[in-house]
Motif scaffolding. Structure first.
Motif, short mmCIF file in Angstrom:
data_model
loop_
_atom_site.label_atom_id
_atom_site.label_comp_id
_atom_site.label_asym_id
_atom_site.label_seq_id
_atom_site.Cartn_x
_atom_site.Cartn_y
_atom_site.Cartn_z
N ILE A 146 41.45 47.61 34.30
CA ILE A 146 40.91 46.27 34.56
C ILE A 146 42.06 45.31 34.85
O ILE A 146 42.91 45.07 34.01
CB ILE A 146 40.10 45.73 33.37
N THR A 147 42.07 44.79 36.06
CA THR A 147 43.09 43.82 36.44
C THR A 147 42.49 42.42 36.30
O THR A 147 41.39 42.17 36.76
CB THR A 147 43.53 44.06 37.90
N PHE A 148 43.22 41.54 35.65
CA PHE A 148 42.67 40.20 35.42
C PHE A 148 43.80 39.19 35.25
O PHE A 148 44.97 39.56 35.14
CB PHE A 148 41.78 40.21 34.16
N ASP A 149 43.43 37.92 35.25
CA ASP A 149 44.41 36.86 35.08
C ASP A 149 44.27 36.30 33.66
O ASP A 149 43.27 35.65 33.35
CB ASP A 149 44.15 35.77 36.12
N PRO A 150 45.24 36.53 32.79
CA PRO A 150 45.09 36.14 31.39
C PRO A 150 45.18 34.64 31.18
O PRO A 150 44.96 34.16 30.07
CB PRO A 150 46.24 36.87 30.68
N ASN A 151 45.49 33.89 32.24
CA ASN A 151 45.59 32.44 32.08
C ASN A 151 44.40 31.72 32.71
O ASN A 151 44.41 30.50 32.84
CB ASN A 151 46.90 31.93 32.69
N SER A 152 43.40 32.48 33.11
CA SER A 152 42.22 31.85 33.71
C SER A 152 41.00 32.14 32.85
O SER A 152 40.72 33.29 32.51
CB SER A 152 42.02 32.40 35.12
N THR A 153 40.28 31.09 32.48
CA THR A 153 39.12 31.30 31.62
C THR A 153 38.04 32.11 32.36
O THR A 153 37.41 32.98 31.76
CB THR A 153 38.51 29.95 31.17
N ALA A 154 37.89 31.84 33.66
CA ALA A 154 36.86 32.58 34.41
C ALA A 154 37.17 34.07 34.42
O ALA A 154 36.29 34.90 34.20
CB ALA A 154 36.79 32.04 35.84
N SER A 155 38.42 34.38 34.68
CA SER A 155 38.81 35.78 34.75
C SER A 155 38.64 36.47 33.40
O SER A 155 38.18 37.61 33.31
CB SER A 155 40.26 35.88 35.24
N LEU A 156 39.02 35.76 32.33
CA LEU A 156 38.87 36.33 30.98
C LEU A 156 37.40 36.58 30.66
O LEU A 156 37.06 37.57 30.02
CB LEU A 156 39.49 35.41 29.94
N ARG A 157 36.53 35.67 31.13
CA ARG A 157 35.10 35.88 30.87
C ARG A 157 34.62 37.14 31.58
O ARG A 157 33.84 37.91 31.03
CB ARG A 157 34.30 34.66 31.34
N HIS A 158 35.08 37.31 32.84
CA HIS A 158 34.71 38.54 33.56
C HIS A 158 35.17 39.78 32.79
O HIS A 158 34.45 40.76 32.70
CB HIS A 158 35.35 38.56 34.95
N LEU A 159 36.39 39.69 32.28
CA LEU A 159 36.94 40.81 31.52
C LEU A 159 36.04 41.13 30.32
O LEU A 159 35.72 42.29 30.05
CB LEU A 159 38.36 40.48 31.07
N LEU A 160 35.62 40.08 29.62
CA LEU A 160 34.74 40.28 28.47
C LEU A 160 33.42 40.91 28.92
O LEU A 160 32.88 41.78 28.23
CB LEU A 160 34.47 38.95 27.76
N ASP A 161 32.92 40.49 30.08
CA ASP A 161 31.67 41.06 30.60
C ASP A 161 31.83 42.56 30.85
O ASP A 161 30.94 43.35 30.54
CB ASP A 161 31.27 40.37 31.91
N VAL A 162 32.98 42.91 31.43
CA VAL A 162 33.22 44.33 31.72
C VAL A 162 33.22 45.13 30.42
O VAL A 162 32.59 46.20 30.33
CB VAL A 162 34.56 44.51 32.48
N ILE A 163 33.89 44.60 29.41
CA ILE A 163 33.93 45.32 28.13
C ILE A 163 32.54 45.36 27.50
O ILE A 163 32.14 46.36 26.91
CB ILE A 163 34.97 44.69 27.18
N ASP A 164 31.77 44.27 27.69
CA ASP A 164 30.40 44.27 27.17
C ASP A 164 29.56 45.37 27.81
O ASP A 164 28.74 46.00 27.15
CB ASP A 164 29.74 42.91 27.43
N ILE A 165 29.77 45.58 29.10
CA ILE A 165 29.04 46.65 29.78
C ILE A 165 29.37 47.99 29.13
O ILE A 165 28.50 48.81 28.87
CB ILE A 165 29.37 46.67 31.29
N LEU A 166 30.66 48.18 28.85
CA LEU A 166 31.08 49.44 28.22
C LEU A 166 30.50 49.56 26.81
O LEU A 166 30.20 50.65 26.34
CB LEU A 166 32.60 49.52 28.14
#
Lengths: 547, 189
Positions: A99-119
């Motif tokens: 998972i590639t993401f931007d750790p300084n962007s709230t939007a990107s971090l939310r997407h990351l959380l969504d991906v983990i939620d799917i898992l």
């Protein structure tokens, strides 16, 4: 007896779909539910590696590349919802997720959380739905979305502050909160998923501060399966950061560990001895930032024991802004029997021909580790602010015997060499390529760092008489085209292939201007080591360095 | 005969296979029809093979019919299947598990197989495929699947539905979402 095709056994539908091209297969699968369900089956997606990119700006480019190569998918702009939908269908047969993401962007971090939620959620394709309160039952893994996941890699595009450093402004508060959630979800995922082989926490300080917690959770179910564990970090402020107190005994249960990356800060003799006892480790990556005064150092004997018990061990050393104590570096790391394979020094500021200089480090590496050394990367910023008048660091060029030539002479196995920001004269570069020849598969050196001082070529061409006094520059980028061509040809000739020096534009940003993006210079190289699992590790490691 | 029983556990030797195929066994369809089939040919069905092997002796095998209870094994389907295995029993063995997926897709059916599987009665075709799947005759399932694929190839979703008489059981919203998803997965640059 009239059968409609809907009633063909799923296994026959699977068989039919198998002989179709991916395009026909998807089209056919849109006919009815049974067929649609059949298309999202393991056998139809042969590559079980999935790279999701949820950074704000760049995500399509990377996702497109990875998806097409792996699954022949090709998302258009703003396909985040589609990506999530696709992932939720595919993740039950996914074996590797990056998972590639931007750790300084709230939007990107939310997407990351969504991906983990799917898992974390259960398979929606299963008939029985479990309650979401996380209650465990014996058959839960059968329906879990992460049931085939073996390798998980966080791949941030930048570094971020550790939790202690977050300010009180609104954005920081948000990010702080999201990271707390991330730590919690990751812990849940590790607790829930089937035995993992590979896990990387992406060098992220706010996550890695909870290393003890993750190790405890990992020990519960993954102690026998885990082969690659990446706990090393990259700091936002290399001079000033909280040092993690990692308990050595937490590493004890991992019996199959082959690849371990860790910070020098938490490394001690006890840990080296533990690894020597395991004798399973073949790749060991150590990130060195600032050196804490409290650090007890490592003894040469521990390294000797480790090297003896793990004959295939290869060590990668990443020196990142390390400047305070070269003595510790020497005694704990370089002047020991560690089997050093990859030596990288990023922005290690040491000037002058004193004992503490980078020259001394390179000499140590050349003298102590020439038998094992595969790659060397030295990156430093150019001095000066005005574009094209910046100058490289002259430490190597000032010595009568260039340590880099010595290094090339002694290190017969050297395959990759990247030197950026240091002045080296053309005859020394020619000496380096002649010594290593075509076995030096990767060689990066910037045009603007090639010095023509004492250059026989420049002298033959009468460069000194015509240009030197007036131009006041002795670097190759300022020389006329025919001299440039001649010098480059002479350097390239022993390599037996086409070779060109790096142009000014190709240099990492932090080398040429701002100090803000320094971490991005090396973060990608360090993270690349963390996405690769198993045998291919060394091979790729040696050929791909800073580009 | 007693001699053959010793070799009954699948010997690749061609003579033995040919000899064994002279032994006729009886297969009973779900509709009750009983049909004779050579032993080697019948053993192309993994289901029959396992049954024969667990029964052990020819004596039982040749007198009692093997019952194929699945409703797809109609009289007509079973006759077709016997026709196919009797033609193919001496094919060289194929390792289905390790065949490259792409090669499988591209490999054309033989002329005989094309003629064999191109039946007008679609219900019969599906029965044959489903029955072959039930009887675990991998080669025949493959022939059936490839035949249907050749009909599907290049057709739109609606055309596929009409041709194979598939009922569309999606809601309008679901269908819309699926088409979007397909477009996303294979979108052009």
């Amino acid at each position: 007896m009239a059968f409609a095709v809907n009633y063909l056994p799923s296994i026959v539908v699977l068989n039919i779909l198998r002989y179709l091209s991916p395009e026909d297969r998807l089209r056919a699968s849109a006919t009815c539910r049974t067929w649609r369900h059949c298309v999202f089956t393991r056998t139809h997606w042969p590559h079980k590696r999935f790279a999701v990119d949820v950074t704000d700006k760049r995500w399509t480019a990377v996702a497109r590349h990875e998806l097409r190569r792996n699954n022949r998918c090709n998302p258009t702009l703003d396909s985040t919802p589609a990506l999530k939908c696709f992932l939720s269908k595919c993740c039950r047969f996914l074996e590797e997720l990056v998972i590639t993401f931007d750790p300084n962007s709230t939007a990107s971090l939310r997407h990351l959380l969504d991906v983990i939620d799917i898992l974390l959620s259960n398979d929606t394709n299963c008939n029985q739905n479990l309650s979401t309160d996380g209650s465990v039952d014996d058959n839960q893994w059968l329906r879990s979305n992460s049931r085939r996941l073996r390798r998980l890699t966080l791949n941030p595009i930048n570094v971020t502050k550790s939790l202690e450093e977050f300010g009180s402004n609104e954005n920081d508060a948000h990010i702080y909160q999201l990271f707390q959630q991330l730590v919690q979800r990751l812990d849940q995922l590790v607790d829930k998923c089937e035995p993992l082989e590979h896990i990387s926490f992406g060098c992220l300080q706010p996550v890695l501060n909870h290393s003890n917690r993750f190790l405890q959770t990992l020990a519960k179910r993954h102690s026998l399966s885990l082969k690659c564990l990446h706990l090393s970090s990259v700091k936002t402020d290399p001079d000033n950061y909280p040092v993690l107190d990692l308990s050595v005994h937490l590493l004890e249960p991992f019996a199959s560990l082959r690849v371990l990356s860790i910070d020098f800060d938490v490394l001690n003799d006890q840990m080296l001895r533990l690894m020597a006892r395991k004798a399973t480790i073949d790749t060991f990556v150590v990130n060195v930032h600032g050196i804490d005064e409290q650090h007890e150092g490592l003894s040469a004997s521990s390294w000797s024991v480790l090297a003896k018990s793990n004959p295939n061990l290869k060590v990668t050393l990443n020196l990142i802004h390390t400047e305070d104590s070269i003595a510790v570096l020497r005694d704990s790391l370089l002047d020991t029997d560690m089997p050093l394979a990859h030596f990288r020094a990023y922005f290690v500021y040491t000037f002058g021909p004193s004992d503490d200089s980078i020259c001394h480090l390179v000499n140590l590496v050349a003298n102590r580790h020439s038998k094992t050394l595969l790659s060397v990367t030295l990156v430093n910023a150019l001095k000066g602010t005005k574009t094209r008048h910046q100058r490289p660091n002259p430490v190597f060029a000032e010595l009568r015997e260039n340590p880099l030539v010595m290094l090339a002479w002694r290190s017969r196995q050297l395959q990759s060499l990247t030197i950026i920001g240091y002045e080296v004269c053309d005859s020394d570069l020619i000496a380096i390529t002649r010594l290593r020849g075509s076995s030096l598969r990767h060689f990066s050196f910037p045009l603007c760092c090639i010095s023509l001082l004492h250059s026989p070529i420049a002298e033959d061409e009468g460069y000194y008489d015509d240009y030197f006094d007036r131009r006041m520059t002795y670097f190759l980028d300022g020389a006329p085209q025919h001299i440039q061509t001649k010098v480059i040809e002479d350097i390239a000739q022993p390599l037996d292939r086409r070779w060109t020096p790096l142009t000014y534009e190709q240099l990492p940003n932090a080398v040429t201007n701002s100090v803000n993006s320094m971490q991005t210079t090396y973060l990608s190289t360090i993270l690349r080591d963390q996405t690769i699992c198993g045998e291919s590790h060394h091979k790729i490691n040696a050929t791909t360095d800073t580009n | 005969m007693a001699d053959n029983a010793d070799h009954i556990d699948g010997d690749d030797n061609e003579d033995v296979r040919a000899q064994q195929n002279l032994i006729k066994i009886k297969l009973k369809s779900s509709e009750g029809g009983i049909y004779e089939c050579g032993l080697t040919a019948a053993k192309m069905s993994d289901l029959v093979k396992n049954m024969v092997e667990s029964l052990g002796t020819d004596a039982v095998v040749t007198t009692e019919p093997i019952i194929l209870g699945n409703e797809a094994v109609t009289d007509a389907a079973l006759k077709k299947i016997i026709e196919w295995v009797e033609f193919h029993w001496d094919d060289p063995p194929v390792d289905h598990d390790f065949e490259d997926e792409k090669d499988r897709r591209n490999e054309e059916l033989s002329h005989w197989d094309k003629q064999f599987i191109d039946v007008d009665d679609q219900a019969l075709l599906f029965d044959v495929i489903a029955a072959a799947n039930y009887m675990d005759i991998k080669g025949l399932v493959e022939v059936g699947a490839k035949h249907i694929c050749s009909k599907i190839r290049g057709k739109s979703c609606q055309e596929v539905r009409e041709m194979l008489k598939i009922t569309n059981d999606f809601t309008a919203e679901e269908e819309d979402a699926i088409h979007k998803e397909n477009a996303w997965i294979y979108a052009k640059d």
